[in-house]
Design a protein around this motif. Structure first.
Motif, PDB file in Angstrom:
ATOM      1  N   HIS A  12      49.844  31.513  26.423  1.00 31.41           N
ATOM      2  CA  HIS A  12      49.283  32.612  27.208  1.00 31.41           C
ATOM      3  C   HIS A  12      49.304  33.924  26.423  1.00 31.41           C
ATOM      4  CE1 HIS A  12      49.131  29.993  30.651  1.00 31.41           C
ATOM      5  NE2 HIS A  12      50.408  29.731  30.523  1.00 31.41           N
ATOM      6  N   THR A  13      48.963  33.853  25.162  1.00 33.29           N
ATOM      7  CA  THR A  13      49.018  35.029  24.302  1.00 33.29           C
ATOM      8  C   THR A  13      48.070  36.120  24.788  1.00 33.29           C
ATOM      9  OG1 THR A  13      49.550  33.565  22.469  1.00 33.29           O
ATOM     10  CG2 THR A  13      48.873  35.793  21.924  1.00 33.29           C
ATOM     11  N   ALA A  14      46.873  35.759  25.170  1.00 31.44           N
ATOM     12  CA  ALA A  14      45.899  36.766  25.600  1.00 31.44           C
ATOM     13  C   ALA A  14      46.376  37.489  26.863  1.00 31.44           C
ATOM     14  CB  ALA A  14      44.546  36.114  25.851  1.00 31.44           C
ATOM     15  N   LEU A  15      46.928  36.744  27.813  1.00 41.23           N
ATOM     16  CA  LEU A  15      47.422  37.384  29.034  1.00 41.23           C
ATOM     17  C   LEU A  15      48.614  38.291  28.746  1.00 41.23           C
ATOM     18  CD1 LEU A  15      47.225  34.492  31.641  1.00 41.23           C
ATOM     19  CD2 LEU A  15      45.765  36.490  31.452  1.00 41.23           C
ATOM     20  N   LYS A  16      49.495  37.841  27.866  1.00 46.87           N
ATOM     21  CA  LYS A  16      50.669  38.662  27.550  1.00 46.87           C
ATOM     22  C   LYS A  16      50.274  39.924  26.785  1.00 46.87           C
ATOM     23  CE  LYS A  16      53.905  34.865  27.672  1.00 46.87           C
ATOM     24  NZ  LYS A  16      54.805  33.994  26.929  1.00 46.87           N
ATOM     25  N   VAL A  17      49.313  39.812  25.882  1.00 46.82           N
ATOM     26  CA  VAL A  17      48.846  40.990  25.142  1.00 46.82           C
ATOM     27  C   VAL A  17      48.138  41.952  26.095  1.00 46.82           C
ATOM     28  CG1 VAL A  17      47.199  41.755  23.382  1.00 46.82           C
ATOM     29  CG2 VAL A  17      48.732  39.869  22.901  1.00 46.82           C
ATOM     30  N   ALA A  18      47.313  41.426  26.993  1.00 49.48           N
ATOM     31  CA  ALA A  18      46.628  42.291  27.957  1.00 49.48           C
ATOM     32  C   ALA A  18      47.631  42.991  28.870  1.00 49.48           C
ATOM     33  CB  ALA A  18      45.643  41.469  28.781  1.00 49.48           C
ATOM     34  N   ALA A  19      48.681  42.294  29.265  1.00 51.68           N
ATOM     35  CA  ALA A  19      49.715  42.913  30.103  1.00 51.68           C
ATOM     36  C   ALA A  19      50.454  44.000  29.331  1.00 51.68           C
ATOM     37  CB  ALA A  19      50.689  41.852  30.605  1.00 51.68           C
ATOM     38  N   ALA A  20      50.757  43.748  28.073  1.00 51.67           N
ATOM     39  CA  ALA A  20      51.441  44.762  27.267  1.00 51.67           C
ATOM     40  C   ALA A  20      50.567  45.990  27.062  1.00 51.67           C
ATOM     41  CB  ALA A  20      51.848  44.165  25.921  1.00 51.67           C
ATOM     42  N   VAL A  21      49.284  45.777  26.797  1.00 53.35           N
ATOM     43  CA  VAL A  21      48.368  46.904  26.623  1.00 53.35           C
ATOM     44  C   VAL A  21      48.248  47.700  27.926  1.00 53.35           C
ATOM     45  CG1 VAL A  21      45.930  47.476  26.244  1.00 53.35           C
ATOM     46  CG2 VAL A  21      47.088  45.888  24.714  1.00 53.35           C
ATOM     47  N   TYR A  70      47.374  55.720  39.635  1.00 44.91           N
ATOM     48  CA  TYR A  70      46.603  54.902  38.700  1.00 44.91           C
ATOM     49  C   TYR A  70      47.541  54.158  37.750  1.00 44.91           C
ATOM     50  CZ  TYR A  70      43.104  53.638  35.221  1.00 44.91           C
ATOM     51  OH  TYR A  70      42.314  52.944  34.361  1.00 44.91           O
ATOM     52  N   SER A  71      48.584  54.820  37.296  1.00 43.25           N
ATOM     53  CA  SER A  71      49.521  54.158  36.388  1.00 43.25           C
ATOM     54  C   SER A  71      50.305  53.065  37.110  1.00 43.25           C
ATOM     55  CB  SER A  71      50.463  55.175  35.749  1.00 43.25           C
ATOM     56  OG  SER A  71      51.303  55.738  36.726  1.00 43.25           O
ATOM     57  N   VAL A  72      50.626  53.287  38.379  1.00 44.08           N
ATOM     58  CA  VAL A  72      51.310  52.247  39.145  1.00 44.08           C
ATOM     59  C   VAL A  72      50.399  51.030  39.313  1.00 44.08           C
ATOM     60  CG1 VAL A  72      52.171  51.691  41.465  1.00 44.08           C
ATOM     61  CG2 VAL A  72      52.908  53.776  40.325  1.00 44.08           C
ATOM     62  N   LEU A  73      49.119  51.265  39.569  1.00 41.79           N
ATOM     63  CA  LEU A  73      48.171  50.147  39.688  1.00 41.79           C
ATOM     64  C   LEU A  73      48.020  49.394  38.373  1.00 41.79           C
ATOM     65  CD1 LEU A  73      45.409  51.692  41.962  1.00 41.79           C
ATOM     66  CD2 LEU A  73      47.051  49.908  42.540  1.00 41.79           C
ATOM     67  N   LEU A  74      48.003  50.112  37.262  1.00 35.46           N
ATOM     68  CA  LEU A  74      47.933  49.439  35.964  1.00 35.46           C
ATOM     69  C   LEU A  74      49.172  48.584  35.718  1.00 35.46           C
ATOM     70  CD1 LEU A  74      46.443  52.141  33.579  1.00 35.46           C
ATOM     71  CD2 LEU A  74      45.462  49.935  34.143  1.00 35.46           C
ATOM     72  N   TRP A  75      50.336  49.130  36.060  1.00 32.27           N
ATOM     73  CA  TRP A  75      51.574  48.383  35.870  1.00 32.27           C
ATOM     74  C   TRP A  75      51.581  47.130  36.762  1.00 32.27           C
ATOM     75  CZ3 TRP A  75      55.076  49.989  32.210  1.00 32.27           C
ATOM     76  CH2 TRP A  75      56.241  49.239  32.114  1.00 32.27           C
ATOM     77  N   ALA A  76      51.100  47.271  37.979  1.00 33.30           N
ATOM     78  CA  ALA A  76      51.026  46.123  38.886  1.00 33.30           C
ATOM     79  C   ALA A  76      50.037  45.080  38.377  1.00 33.30           C
ATOM     80  CB  ALA A  76      50.632  46.584  40.281  1.00 33.30           C
ATOM     81  N   LEU A  81      49.145  39.725  35.765  1.00 35.67           N
ATOM     82  CA  LEU A  81      48.765  38.856  34.649  1.00 35.67           C
ATOM     83  C   LEU A  81      49.922  37.948  34.230  1.00 35.67           C
ATOM     84  CD1 LEU A  81      46.660  41.280  32.427  1.00 35.67           C
ATOM     85  CD2 LEU A  81      45.844  39.365  33.797  1.00 35.67           C
ATOM     86  N   ILE A  82      51.122  38.505  34.187  1.00 32.77           N
ATOM     87  CA  ILE A  82      52.286  37.688  33.851  1.00 32.77           C
ATOM     88  C   ILE A  82      52.532  36.648  34.934  1.00 32.77           C
ATOM     89  CG2 ILE A  82      54.779  37.760  33.447  1.00 32.77           C
ATOM     90  CD1 ILE A  82      53.089  38.823  31.123  1.00 32.77           C
ATOM     91  N   LEU A  83      52.340  37.038  36.195  1.00 28.14           N
ATOM     92  CA  LEU A  83      52.490  36.104  37.302  1.00 28.14           C
ATOM     93  C   LEU A  83      51.468  34.975  37.205  1.00 28.14           C
ATOM     94  CD1 LEU A  83      54.028  35.578  39.968  1.00 28.14           C
ATOM     95  CD2 LEU A  83      52.253  36.889  41.095  1.00 28.14           C
ATOM     96  N   LEU A  84      50.277  35.287  36.773  1.00 26.08           N
ATOM     97  CA  LEU A  84      49.236  34.276  36.581  1.00 26.08           C
ATOM     98  C   LEU A  84      49.661  33.264  35.523  1.00 26.08           C
ATOM     99  CD1 LEU A  84      46.307  33.421  37.285  1.00 26.08           C
ATOM    100  CD2 LEU A  84      45.569  34.895  35.424  1.00 26.08           C
ATOM    101  N   ALA A  85      50.216  33.749  34.425  1.00 29.36           N
ATOM    102  CA  ALA A  85      50.686  32.848  33.370  1.00 29.36           C
ATOM    103  C   ALA A  85      51.842  31.985  33.861  1.00 29.36           C
ATOM    104  CB  ALA A  85      51.109  33.657  32.143  1.00 29.36           C
TER     105      ALA A  85
END
Length: 128
Positions: A12-21, A70-76, A81-85
């Protein structure tokens, strides 16, 4: 397709990278929001701004609130994404465990301990 060696986990590299970004961008949004609100409030001082604009402080607080939300929504979204993985991993593990149970039941059927090929569970206890 049955796998005897175990479940095939993805990285799940793509999901983890997207979550980190998304988390990094969320922190940047918080910093920029505080900097923008501070700059707006500093610009309201009489020495800096020759004309006092009414409700400019309220606008700074409003945009501060919007930026924080907006930042809270991004964090959520990053957590989602991590939950999806994690959900995909749990689904794969469940499939593997079901395959193992079916393989064990098939092995029991090959030795003659099972009578019905469609039976997967023990029969219910006799009623009253």
């Amino acid at each position: 397709m049955r796998r005897a060696e175990g479940p095939a986990y993805r990285r799940h590299t793509a999901l983890k990278v997207a979550a980190a970004v998304a988390r990094v961008f969320s922190v940047i949004v918080v910093a920029a929001t505080f900097a923008g609100a501070a700059a707006t409030l500093v610009s309201l001082r009489p020495a800096v701004a020759p004309f006092v604009v009414e409700f400019s402080g309220a606008a700074a607080v409003f945009f501060l609130f919007v930026g924080l939300m907006y930042s809270v929504l991004l964090w959520a979204a990053a957590d989602a994404l991590i939950l999806l993985a994690d959900g995909d991993d749990a689904h794969r593990l469940t499939q593997f465990q079901l395959e193992q149970v079916n393989a064990r039941l098939d092995a029991l059927g090959a030795t003659g301990q099972r009578t019905d090929e469609t039976e997967r569970l023990a029969p219910p206890p006799p009623g009253p």
